[in-house]
Design an enzyme around this catalytic site. Structure first.
Site, mmCIF file in Angstrom:
data_model
loop_
_atom_site.group_PDB
_atom_site.id
_atom_site.type_symbol
_atom_site.label_atom_id
_atom_site.label_comp_id
_atom_site.label_asym_id
_atom_site.label_seq_id
_atom_site.Cartn_x
_atom_site.Cartn_y
_atom_site.Cartn_z
ATOM 1 N N CYS A 12 50.114 -31.139 46.217
ATOM 2 C CA CYS A 12 49.201 -30.564 47.208
ATOM 3 C C CYS A 12 48.752 -31.711 48.113
ATOM 4 C CB CYS A 12 48.036 -29.843 46.545
ATOM 5 S SG CYS A 12 47.011 -30.890 45.484
ATOM 6 N N ASN A 15 45.761 -33.945 45.539
ATOM 7 C CA ASN A 15 46.080 -34.097 44.113
ATOM 8 C C ASN A 15 44.819 -34.107 43.239
ATOM 9 O OD1 ASN A 15 47.759 -36.516 41.932
ATOM 10 N ND2 ASN A 15 47.885 -34.318 41.853
ATOM 11 N N CYS A 17 42.827 -30.828 43.327
ATOM 12 C CA CYS A 17 42.493 -29.415 43.085
ATOM 13 C C CYS A 17 43.709 -28.622 42.619
ATOM 14 C CB CYS A 17 41.886 -28.768 44.336
ATOM 15 S SG CYS A 17 40.286 -29.454 44.822
ATOM 16 N N ARG A 18 44.577 -28.238 43.548
ATOM 17 C CA ARG A 18 45.648 -27.299 43.210
ATOM 18 C C ARG A 18 46.751 -27.893 42.346
ATOM 19 N NH1 ARG A 18 46.755 -25.892 49.265
ATOM 20 N NH2 ARG A 18 46.052 -28.067 49.341
ATOM 21 N N SER A 19 47.251 -29.091 42.722
ATOM 22 C CA SER A 19 48.432 -29.574 41.972
ATOM 23 C C SER A 19 48.119 -30.023 40.545
ATOM 24 C CB SER A 19 49.202 -30.644 42.756
ATOM 25 O OG SER A 19 48.419 -31.776 43.010
ATOM 26 N N ASP A 131 43.991 -23.788 49.884
ATOM 27 C CA ASP A 131 43.187 -24.951 49.513
ATOM 28 C C ASP A 131 41.752 -24.508 49.197
ATOM 29 O OD1 ASP A 131 41.935 -27.347 49.335
ATOM 30 O OD2 ASP A 131 42.511 -28.057 51.324
HETATM 31 P P1 4NP Z 1 43.986 -30.241 47.004
HETATM 32 O O1 4NP Z 1 42.556 -30.029 47.716
HETATM 33 O O2 4NP Z 1 44.966 -30.568 48.101
HETATM 34 O O3 4NP Z 1 44.249 -28.917 46.362
HETATM 35 O O4 4NP Z 1 43.805 -31.375 46.015
HETATM 36 C C1 4NP Z 1 42.021 -30.964 48.612
HETATM 37 C C2 4NP Z 1 41.467 -32.123 48.141
HETATM 38 C C3 4NP Z 1 40.897 -33.018 49.027
HETATM 39 C C4 4NP Z 1 40.895 -32.740 50.378
HETATM 40 C C5 4NP Z 1 41.469 -31.591 50.863
HETATM 41 C C6 4NP Z 1 42.030 -30.698 49.966
HETATM 42 N N1 4NP Z 1 40.291 -33.660 51.282
HETATM 43 O O5 4NP Z 1 40.245 -33.353 52.489
HETATM 44 O O6 4NP Z 1 39.822 -34.720 50.854
#
Ligand code: 4NP
Length: 166
Positions: A12, A15, A17-19, A131
């Site tokens: 994602c 790294n 939340c989702r992945s 997200d």
């Molecule tokens: P992820 O979520 O891609 O599912 O880990 C996010 C984590 C951090 C951010 C955006 C999405 N960020 O903008 O820092």
């Protein structure tokens, strides 16, 4: 060509939340089927800003309510990952585009799949895993619902089509 062992990398943006949640969901599915020795499952992000961090506390909390203990430490994807892993799983179209640009060859690009392709239950509404980072509790629950559904379907597809029967 069917293989004895399959290496899957969930990717994602951050790294956190989702992945890492996808990694935890897939790891448990594989363990439930007694197939741990046949898989290597990891996760990474296309953005390095959260490197070294545990998953977002909100994702850890929602995941733990479903029995997942997420302990992965965030890391950015590397060129070695494109060589090492057999399947590189993108959560959304933005992740997929980033991965396509980072891949060094058409063979590496061919490893990239959209997890949303395997969503069945909420297919009418989602063909990607949104997200949850800027969302409330519902966003994290939705991400986990989509991950549980799609990972089960992806695993069935792998077992039926990519893994050598033993
Ligand atoms: P992820 O979520 O891609 O599912 O880990 C996010 C984590 C951090 C951010 C955006 C999405 N960020 O903008 O820092």
């Amino acid at each position: 060509m069917p293989v004895d062992k399959l290496k899957i990398l969930f990717v994602c943006l951050g790294n956190i939340c989702r992945s890492p949640a996808g990694q935890g969901v897939m790891q448990r599915l594989v363990e439930q089927r007694g197939l741990e020795s046949r898989f290597e499952i990891d996760s990474a992000g296309t953005y390095s800003g959260h490197q070294g961090q545990l998953p977002d506390p909100r994702m850890r909390r929602h995941a733990s309510r479903r029995g997942y203990n997420l302990t992965h430490r965030a890391r950015p994807i590397t060129s070695d990952d494109f060589e090492h892993f057999d399947i590189i799983v993108a959560m959304d179209e933005s992740n997929r585009r980033n991965l396509m640009q980072l891949a060094a060859s058409p063979e590496q690009q061919a490893k990239i799949v959209m997890l949303g392709h395997y969503i069945v239950k909420l297919r009418t509404y989602y063909d990607y895993v949104p997200d949850p980072y800027y969302e409330g509790a519902e966003g994290f629950e939705l991400a986990l619902d989509l991950l549980e559904d799609s990972c089960e379907n992806l695993l069935n597809d792998i077992i039926n089509n990519k893994l050598q029967n033993q």
